[in-house]
Scaffold this motif. Structure first.
Motif, short mmCIF file in Angstrom:
data_model
loop_
_atom_site.label_atom_id
_atom_site.label_comp_id
_atom_site.label_asym_id
_atom_site.label_seq_id
_atom_site.Cartn_x
_atom_site.Cartn_y
_atom_site.Cartn_z
N CYS A 229 0.84 -1.22 0.00
CA CYS A 229 0.00 0.00 0.00
C CYS A 229 0.87 1.26 0.00
O CYS A 229 0.52 2.27 -0.62
N THR B 36 0.01 3.45 -3.19
CA THR B 36 -0.73 4.68 -2.90
C THR B 36 0.18 5.90 -2.86
O THR B 36 -0.18 6.97 -3.34
N SER C 70 -6.14 2.67 -1.03
CA SER C 70 -5.50 2.20 -2.26
C SER C 70 -6.52 1.92 -3.35
O SER C 70 -6.30 2.24 -4.52
N ILE D 201 -7.71 5.37 -4.78
CA ILE D 201 -6.75 6.19 -5.53
C ILE D 201 -6.29 5.51 -6.81
O ILE D 201 -6.10 6.17 -7.83
N ASN D 202 -6.14 4.19 -6.81
CA ASN D 202 -5.45 3.49 -7.88
C ASN D 202 -6.38 2.93 -8.94
O ASN D 202 -7.60 2.96 -8.82
N ARG E 128 -5.77 -1.62 -7.94
CA ARG E 128 -7.12 -1.37 -7.44
C ARG E 128 -7.84 -2.68 -7.15
O ARG E 128 -8.70 -2.73 -6.27
#
Length: 790
Positions: A415, A419, A492, A495-496, A501
């Motif tokens: 992470c 992230t 995470s 954001i990803n 993700r």
């Protein structure tokens, strides 16, 4: 083992993946490098099992459903013929992945088949194996579903999951063998299915075949850090000798304890389960769990919404089978698949309405899964309590870290990269957090665990301390730690994109399972509000949900570690080496302990690895020759729905050498081992909750009725052997539809020679074994027939 049985079984399982390949290639070929070959084996067995399950509930015998392998294989063969040109091209393109998947499947199958040769019997003191053997046997005989309860003659088994045992029975029938040999064949098949499908998923997640080896090897091949506890406790084994090349610190480890880091719980890890080889519901669900994770990845990577919906249809099939196999696994895996489906990339022209539509599609799939399992869900009759909240904190920090620290640290590192790309501030911040946690665990070496309770055993503290850190009790850090790890996963996922993700979707579902095991209780074992150290009241929950966390969260952490390992700080990479070594020792010790095994006749452990100790894969290896002959005779001569009577243990009897013929053949007896007989609900009267009753009062009343039936049957079984009244004996035997009464070594010990003379007076002797000249008379077996039954 007959070589024909081995070869035919292996070919049936191996070929099933290729029969399913034309269909799975279209559905999952974009996400799995082997085109879904490993996944296809599980899919084929699930479809076959679901057809047999539904046909069984309308009265079709399992023996007939076994023939369904042929039309299912014909459909796959026809599809191969239709698409032969395209399929040949695709096979050549995927040749490296296909060869690797097949190599993993075959090598793991042969490894665990060889290991089972050293510990193959299903003796009553050999874990849960006799119970599982009885389930397979009763399904082999079943004329309809649910089958007859092998521990309660003339009662149906509607209180336990049997889908995995049904799949075993189908393969047993199709390979023209018996449960005597198929038990250990299935013990080799399940690890092979697990390793091959997780290898395929790991290779898809990392886009490298060696990534598949890494993920499947770490999740399925490594154990816990529990050896550290044995080494460093005050009276422990000094580990420093390992540095001099002395293996004594490994040889002296208690191999069974590596699966018991947490107090009041069983914490099996997959390699332990593979070696323990109890064909239990949670074990049968391993391949389905990994298959659902693979489907979640295929859904997340699907190029079109139409393909996602088709895959969601497969999820409904697999989830329905999971409910039938091990019901408590359903919520966590449904959550993992649901998150993957909802967070999968959408086209630019998708509206908010399409997101709402995804929610509706997912819930429709889950409803379909429940409908598939509805005969079981609507008919279940159990005395088990529902979930209850546990006093907190449930696990001490040190023991929790022995189980989860490697996964938690690897997940934190992933992470941090995914992230924050290892921004220095976050790198140091997260590192400091872990240093503090492990430092507190070390500090707690002497002030460890819960406040002292009854008789010096640890007693949990009440709910008021959930978030209260007064006194720095290390146990109080466990729940905040789980929530913090879940926060990292959620951040995470937010954001990803791409695989960074998807992995948080698995992690969140796994952390949900871990959190559930720390806060709730469900099962048979007493009052959850008092957790005496030696009562194992948490085992039913931690056992199941801990394995869910291991698969879901562990796979996410393992794949994340592979993707980011080169970017980890050097100190963290170096620190992981002893972690992995200790986890590897856990698995080696477990495997070495199993192959050392015990003598099935005496129960005495063997002290060395000795190839002459092999039992030749015979699940009846614990039985004397005369007993095996008697069991074979009973299998051949006892019609379906006709029962037997053999010795029951007068007092106790959870794990017991008694009811050996029911365990071997699945033919029902009047009463089996009392604890499992209670759990399998011998009382077929369905009690309804009264308006004035609380839930606890209702479950207590149900449990009371079950125990009353258990003790009633125990008394009648003894009366059938010992009464001097012929009419009483015949009335009991006919009421339970008993056609054959077995008289052997255990019966002589329990009931005496006077009972034997009465049986000879009232019943007809139809078979005798071990009465030849030179045979040991204490091992002789005689079978009596009850007139007018069957």
């Amino acid at each position: 083992m007959p070589i024909f049985s081995f070869v035919l079984w292996f070919l049936l399982v191996w070929a099933s993946g290729w029969f399913a390949f034309p269909f799975l290639r279209r559905l999952s070929g974009h996400a799995l490098p082997d085109g879904g070959l490993a996944l296809g084996r599980i899919a084929f067995l699930i479809v076959w099992g679901l057809l047999a399950f539904w046909l069984g509930h309308i009265g079709v015998p399992v023996a007939i459903s076994a023939v369904l392998y042929l039309p299912l294989a014909a459909v796959g063969g026809w599809q191969w013929w239709r698409e032969r040109a395209v399929l040949q091209t695709d096979v050549r393109r995927r040749s490296s992945a296909l060869i690797s998947t097949e190599a993993v499947f075959m090598c793991v199958f042969l490894l665990f088949f060889a290991l089972r040769g050293y510990w193959s019997d299903t003796n009553g003191n050999n874990g849960e194996k006799p119970m599982d053997s009885a389930l397979i046997g009763t399904l082999l005989r079943a004329q309809k579903l649910p089958p007859e309860n092998p521990y309660s003659a003339v009662a149906r088994l509607d209180s336990y999951y049997i889908f995995g045992h049904l799949e075993t029975a189908l393969l047993t029938r199709a390979s023209l063998t018996t449960g005597r040999w198929s038990y250990n064949l299935m013990c080799a098949t399940l690890p092979a299915l697990c390793f091959s499908v997780l290898f395929s998923l790991g290779a898809g997640l990392t886009r490298r075949l060696d990534g598949g080896v890494f993920v499947s090897g770490t999740i399925l091949g490594l154990g816990t850090l529990q050896p550290l506890f044995q080494w460093f406790k005050p009276e422990g084994i000094e580990p420093w000798a390992l540095l001099r090349g002395d293996l004594e610190p490994i040889r002296r480890l208690a191999f069974f304890d590596v699966s018991r880091p947490l107090p009041n719980a069983i914490n099996e890890f997959p390699w332990f389960t593979f070696n323990q080889a109890d064909l239990h519901a949670h074990y049968f669900d391993f391949p389905i769990e990994l298959a659902l994770m693979s489907l979640a990845w295929a859904i997340f990577r699907a190029p079109t919404e139409r393909l996602r919906v088709a895959l969601l249809g497969m999820v409904a099939l697999f989830s329905g089978a999971q409910i039938l196999t091990n019901t408590w696994d359903f919520p966590a895996y449904a959550l993992g698949v649901g998150l993957a489906f909802l967070l999968a990339p959408r086209d630019k022209n998708d509206s908010k309405a399409s997101a709402k539509l995804r929610v509706l599609k997912f819930f429709a799939a889950m409803v379909a899964a429940l409908v598939l399992a509805s005969p079981y869900l609507l008919g279940i009759n159990t005395a088990a309590r529902g979930p209850s909240p546990l006093p907190q904190p449930a696990s001490p920090l040190r023991e929790w870290l022995l189980l989860w620290a490697p996964i938690a640290v690897a997940w934190t590192a992933f992470c941090a990269w995914a992230t924050f790309r290892f921004d220095k501030r976050w790198r140091w911040g997260l590192g400091v957090v872990w240093v503090l946690i492990i430092g507190i665990a070390i500090w707690g070496q002497t002030t460890w665990g819960y406040p002292e309770g009854l008789n010096g055993h640890p007693q949990p503290t009440p709910y008021s301390v959930w978030l209260w850190f007064g006194g720095l009790n290390p146990a109080r850090l466990v729940l905040p730690l789980i929530l913090w790890l879940g926060f990292l996963a959620g951040l995470s996922a937010y954001i990803n994109r791409g695989v960074t993700r998807f992995l948080p979707c698995l992690a969140l579902a796994g952390l949900f399972a871990v959190l559930w095991s720390e806060t709730t209780w469900a099962g048979f074992l007493g009052d959850p509000n008092y957790l005496a150290f030696d009562d194992y009241k948490r085992q039913d929950t931690v056992f199941k949900f801990g394995l869910q966390g291991w698969f879901l969260w562990g796979t996410a952490a393992s794949a994340g570690a592979y993707l980011t390992l080169r970017r980890w700080p050097l100190a963290l990479q170096v620190a992981f080496v002893p972690f992995l070594l200790v986890m590897g020792i856990s698995s080696v010790v477990d495997m070495q302990g199993r192959t050392r095994g015990t003598d099935p006749q005496t129960g005495v452990p063997w002290e060395t690895f000795d190839s002459s100790k092999r039992q030749n894969w015979d699940a009846w290896g614990h039985m004397k020759n005369s007993e095996r002959d008697a069991a074979t005779w009973l299998q051949t001569h006892t019609p379906p729905d006709v029962n037997i009577l053999e010795a029951e243990q007068k007092e106790g009897g959870d794990y017991t050498v008694y009811t050996r013929y029911t365990h071997a053949t699945g033919i029902a007896t009047i009463i089996g081992p009392q604890s499992h007989s209670f759990q399998w609900s011998p009382n077929q009267v369905r009690l309804k909750r009264r308006n004035s009753e609380t839930g606890q009062e209702f479950f207590d009343r149900k449990a009371g009725a079950q125990w009353e039936e258990v003790y009633k049957r125990k008394g009648e079984a003894r009366d059938a052997f010992m009464t001097d009244k012929s009419e009483t004996r015949l009335e009991i035997l006919k009421r339970y539809n008993v056609r054959y009464v077995v008289w052997g070594e255990l019966e002589r010990q329990q009931y005496g020679e006077e009972s034997y003379r009465r049986l000879k007076r009232d019943l007809k002797s139809v078979a005798r074994f071990g009465f030849e000249q030179g045979d040991d008379p204490t091992h002789s077996v005689e079978i009596f027939e009850v007139p007018g039954v069957g």
